[in-house]
Scaffold this active site. Sequence first.
Site, short mmCIF file in Angstrom:
data_model
loop_
_atom_site.label_atom_id
_atom_site.label_comp_id
_atom_site.label_asym_id
_atom_site.label_seq_id
_atom_site.Cartn_x
_atom_site.Cartn_y
_atom_site.Cartn_z
N ASN A 166 3.37 -26.08 -5.21
CA ASN A 166 4.45 -26.26 -6.18
C ASN A 166 5.41 -27.37 -5.80
OD1 ASN A 166 5.70 -25.31 -8.66
ND2 ASN A 166 7.40 -24.70 -7.34
N GLU B 22 13.47 -22.32 5.86
CA GLU B 22 14.72 -23.02 6.17
C GLU B 22 15.48 -22.32 7.28
OE1 GLU B 22 13.74 -22.24 3.14
OE2 GLU B 22 13.82 -24.02 1.86
N THR C 236 12.68 -28.13 -3.28
CA THR C 236 13.14 -29.03 -4.34
C THR C 236 14.65 -28.95 -4.45
OG1 THR C 236 11.10 -28.48 -5.50
CG2 THR C 236 12.83 -29.58 -6.79
N ARG D 254 21.77 -28.11 -5.25
CA ARG D 254 20.99 -27.47 -6.32
C ARG D 254 21.54 -26.09 -6.62
NH1 ARG D 254 14.65 -25.49 -5.45
NH2 ARG D 254 14.93 -23.59 -6.64
#
Lengths: 1185, 336
Positions: free
Chosen positions: A1011, A64, A31, A114
Amino acid sequence: MKRKMITLDGNQAAAYVAHHTNEVIAIYPITPSSPMGEWADQWSVQGKTNIWGTIPLVQEMQAEGGAAGAVHGALQTGALTTTFTASQGLLLMIPNMYKIAGELTSTVFHIAARSVAAQALSIFGDHSDVMATRSTGFAMLFANSVQEVMDFALISQAATLAARVPFLHVFDGFRTSHEINKVEELTLDDMRAMLDDELIHAHRARGLSPDRPFIRGTAQNPDVFFQARERVNPYYIATPGIVQETMDRFASLTGRQYHLFDYVGAPDAERVIMLMGSGAETAEETVNYLVERGEKIGLIKVRLYRPFSAEHFLQVLPATVKVIATLDRTKEPGAAGEPLYQDVVTTVAESVTNGTAHFNGFPRVIGGRYGLSSKEFTPAMVKGIFDEMAKETPKNHFTVGIVDDVTHTSIEYDTSFVIEPKDVVRAMFWGLGSDGTVGANKNSIKIIGEETDNYAQGYFVYDSKKSGARTISHLRFGPRPIQSTYLIQNANFVAVHQFGFLEKYDVLANIEEGGILLLNTPYATDEVWDHLPRPVQETILAKKLRVFVIDAYSVAKETGMGIRINTIMQTCFFAISGVLPKDEAITKIKEAIKKTYSKRGDVVVQKNYAAVDAALGHLHELSIPSEITSTHELPPVVPPEAPEFVQNVTAAIIAGKGDALPVSALPADGTYPSGTTRWEKRNIALEVPVWDPEICIQCGKCVLVCPHAVIRSKVVDESDLADAPTGFLYTDARWKELAGKKYTLQVAVEDCTGCTLCVEICPAKDKSEVGRKAINMEPQLPLREEGRKHWDFFLQLPELSRHDSLKFSNVKNIQLLEPLFEFSGACAGCGETPYIKLMTQLFGDRTVVANATGCSSIYGGNLPTTPWAFNKDGRGPAWSNSLFEDNAEFGMGMRLTLDKQTEYARELVHRLRSVIGDELADKLLNTDQSNEAGIDAQRGHVAELKSKLAGMDDPTAKDLLSLADVLVKRSVWIVGGDGWAYDIGYGGLDHVLASGRNLNVLVLDTEVYSNTGGQASKATPLAAAAKFAMSGKGMPAKDLGMMAMSYGYVYVAQVAMGASDAQTVKAFLEAESYDGPSLIIAYSHCIAHGIDMAKGLEHQKLATETGFWPLYRFDPRRRAAGKNPFQLDSRAPKRPFADFAVKEARFRMVSQTNPTHAEELLEEAQKAVNDRWQRYATLAALKEW
Amino acid sequence: MDLTTRYLGLELKHPLVPSASPLSNTLDGIRRMEDDNAAAIVMYSLFEEQITHESMELDHYLAMGTDSFGEALSYFPNFEHFHIGPDQYLELVRAAKAAVDIPLIASLNGVSTGGWIQYARMIEEAGADALELNIYYLPADPAMTGAAVEEMYLNIVRDVKASISIPLAVKLSPYFSAMANMAFRLSVAGADALVLFNRFYQPDFDLENLEVIPNLQLSTPVELRLPLRWIAMLYGRVEVDFALTSGVHGHLDVLKSLMAGANVTMMASELLRHGTQRIPAILADLQNWMEEHEYESVQQMIGSMSQKNVAEPTAFERANYMKVLDSWRPDPTQVG
């Protein structure tokens, strides 16, 4: 030629260009960047090609770090390659980023910027992630709006090929990545024109090839590394010029001219602010507004932040500048200033020192921080900064948007300064996630943005809870492009889709005078006024609001829409707001419905049409009385008996007023009190379970499965019930050990989510009316008051002793243990939380928990309240979350501390034997703590020890006093989902299991990344559809348990509470008691399976019955007794896998999209089930292992 | 030996037709039935209710949990298209028509008037040779009269008949107060054939768990009696073709059915239980029997034992009921 205007969000805009201009895309969900990868994967699955006519290859990786490695490899072999990420994900890419940049490799990483987790995780936007990569050598190009995201995605792609410097294309997470805006779409010809084929061929030619071999990635020594590192300088020097040239070419194609630094404002500005990202849009809107009113101010929008071109920056800075304020959306504790500040100070100082400065004098440079974690950044704040700059000694290193009453960094600003243009429709919609408000609003934006000349913007604020989640939609429609990158401050339309919100939230706080309120109400029109709380009536009268009402739930019920009132409320919005003529609006709504829903079947389209047609007939304008008639005040957010911190801090956050909390209100180190969910009475269930003691058999199953710990039971003496409130139910306890006592089962009606798992699992039926069970759902509202009293009384009843009453080894007895995990924000009917709750019942008062990031860390640790609780003695699970990828190691660190401290404490006991006495020392060292009685006894010994040590001055005694508590056995639980255990954290998990240490791993296996919205993990089963496995996963799930068993000394259990609660309990007890590593893989049904969550346990049962999820335990201790450590606890499958698959949408969707492929997959899946069963059966039959 | 028969205006090579069952769920299954010499095939039923349910369910699960939580705005990939609705059925009809030479009778179970008509047209367009309406309605509403139920059936038949040009069969349950009258009115409404009878799947009780459970039971030969009697009584009185379904398990059942007046006999349970190779086996038995009994054609035996053609027409009617009971009188020698 007029270009096509479309409405989309930033993520889609970036993905659109990235997918068209790359060959390989390696991704991992995080996210707020996940949708970029999802778009790319979807397009590739759908056969959409890039501009060269070939379908880009999209590969999901395990982390990642893995994605960066794959990108690096793909680049090194010459593919045009990209990735999408954010936050911790970007940080995991840093090592590769150094390599990629050091090797001068052309690529663009698209970043929805973020916050990086510090004192807490945050999914929201700021620049702390990208700023952490400044030294990697990547160029950084910042897009401020959705249009710029699309444009800069292409500009960066073109520039990197020319410059050979890799780029981060950065835009703000959520504010831009998730904002829907109307933009001009780039064409494929634009892309072709911008990308030079020769540069692409050159990129390809630099790739590794055995036909022209070379090596890259050498190891260098002190003699040459330095020089080689400096060898890249010319490329960095050339990059700004290349980017500007690329921007100029782009302008010639599209008419949109960008510069490395874009100046906005008065040419003779004396005060200039600088920033990058979405905040620059708000700053521009404000600067234009103030300049029109004569202010000599300006704004520099930083586009290319790295390489930082001093030359280009100085060119745009007005010579008249006296004060520059740099605004950083990041924080570097301990630095001389934040990144942009330091760059600007350096540049200005250098230019003055060099004599190249063109401005008069040495302008003052001040730096400030704003907008961390998507904190609002408003025109008022922008003006506040300019006002500060006008002061004789403006504050440096300031913050704006918060009240810093600790180190006083914050500047003041006038919150009443609002510049929302009157000709823009500003509409706010308060809804529930489940009522579909956001989806309908997204459709409205499309209708208005794409079907009219109006510009449109939509931004959505979501809840931190997964059940009963509230949404607030902010929609703007107007004649000009909308730059307001902040929430609506003055709304001329507010829709409240849930009547109950009027009591919970200040929904009218932002409505302007004469505005319109649209209210969904269960009351008849002439009764609505009297049901409004007094403050709401007051606002309606004071602000002269027009109020429209509709009983949307009745209309939804009549038209087959169930609880989804979205279409009805959307129709009302169009009818009242006048954005479009009514008839035209209805036609457009229906067109949008057809577009959105026709793939789900005509019947779905028709029911939505029916809802549209029925809506207007039920919409009424309220005749507003001239006086306030209500005496109904808003209830307190938390009860008065809540602790001080909850009253002062938590309550403000619950009420949506956390922005107003000053810095001093918040803990300095991220430490928060446990057990605060009990103060947040959410009242989200329409129906709650009601106990019938006459039918109940006291089996405890409802208590066990309740995901939110709202059903509890106790056995007490009758005398304890003397003061029981009216209607408090109890009956004779059915335990022979507890004969004569009373059993009561109570429900926290205000905390219940109404999931009905309890009713589904209840085995006791009324003999005269079999549809009635020992627990039945009834409407909550009439039960609320009484239920609250019953619950409060229940809580103060004594708990059963853990060590001298019953043996807590079966479900019936365990129901009487207090759960220390309660009222979480997990989905209604969650399949994970019952396992966590069970763990806390059994071991919670002596447990430390390491929780991997994911669903469990969010419902377990997201503010405002925490479900991890404590008992009357103040003991309870101590919980922490480190990261997603390191959870096993994090938990192991906890174990290491405990092992070391226990060892040291025991050494100290030996050393102090003469002081504390042999008897106590022996007890402390030798008490058997393998059962509750032993643990209780040891607690007594420790208490005695502490009282002996308390007054002593001896340093050794003091040392032991500080460590004494660890002499009581502690349990380490490492908790996380399959995304962690199977994928990103697997390497660590493997190592930790291999360590042999005494720790317990609980994998809450939903077989998908729940999630982040259902991406495939290595636990995703063959034949199931998931994101990144859209056509159905083609490979079987990894057998994590088998891998762990291969060590031979790891306790492993695979459990499913719905299939066998007894086996689950056994596994938890065995795992914890095993003095070594334990792994429990717990099947957790999930919303991402596409099932009726109320039937979650049935699905678990079926999973086991079909052999899809065999139950087993592998206990290395059995070997000592000459037994096979592997026990298969479930029976051989008697039903085909398809019986299970057909009941879950994740499998069904594959056959609904590709029936032939689905059949093949199902066949393979059956084979995989058979093979696995065969393997297990063979192992279970072994005499020795 | 001439085994041919005519049903719904279709020339069939013999009177054995697999009725609607999962055997026709796939193209392979349909091919297998042709390979095993089925005379025609009634395809499994297209259930409007199921289509509606599937759509609603898909809508529910695609919407569930979406746009609620910032990290997970959806839980499933964004599929472009779903094969829901009648597509799959219609595709199978099309593919089957292309793949087999025997006549293909599609079967439809509707709910709404619009649904019956819409899907009937689609089925015709897909190439079915005929359509069987599988009208499966349980009139559980105490306020609903028998007349209303009958009218509903008739309306469906009229509406569908008016919308298509392929022959139309109607599959019925036996639960009508005036079966003969109903059969007559259905023929007037447009039914070209009546398929007698539909078997309702009756739920069972699970006494351990006190639950009502679905329970699919295959038919037994004893079930033949009811349709046998009704076809025998209606033959020659109602001008439609008849198909006998329920309880056909062997060649004797086939023979009885034909003699009662059925143009074809339909089987599902026997084929599900023992495979489609039962078709050639039963055919062989049928032929042997006909040879032994010197029958030349199927045509000659159709209706030969119908009420109007037997020596004792009353044998089919109520008087016979008493006789049957008499036949079950306890053996007097064992009394006491």
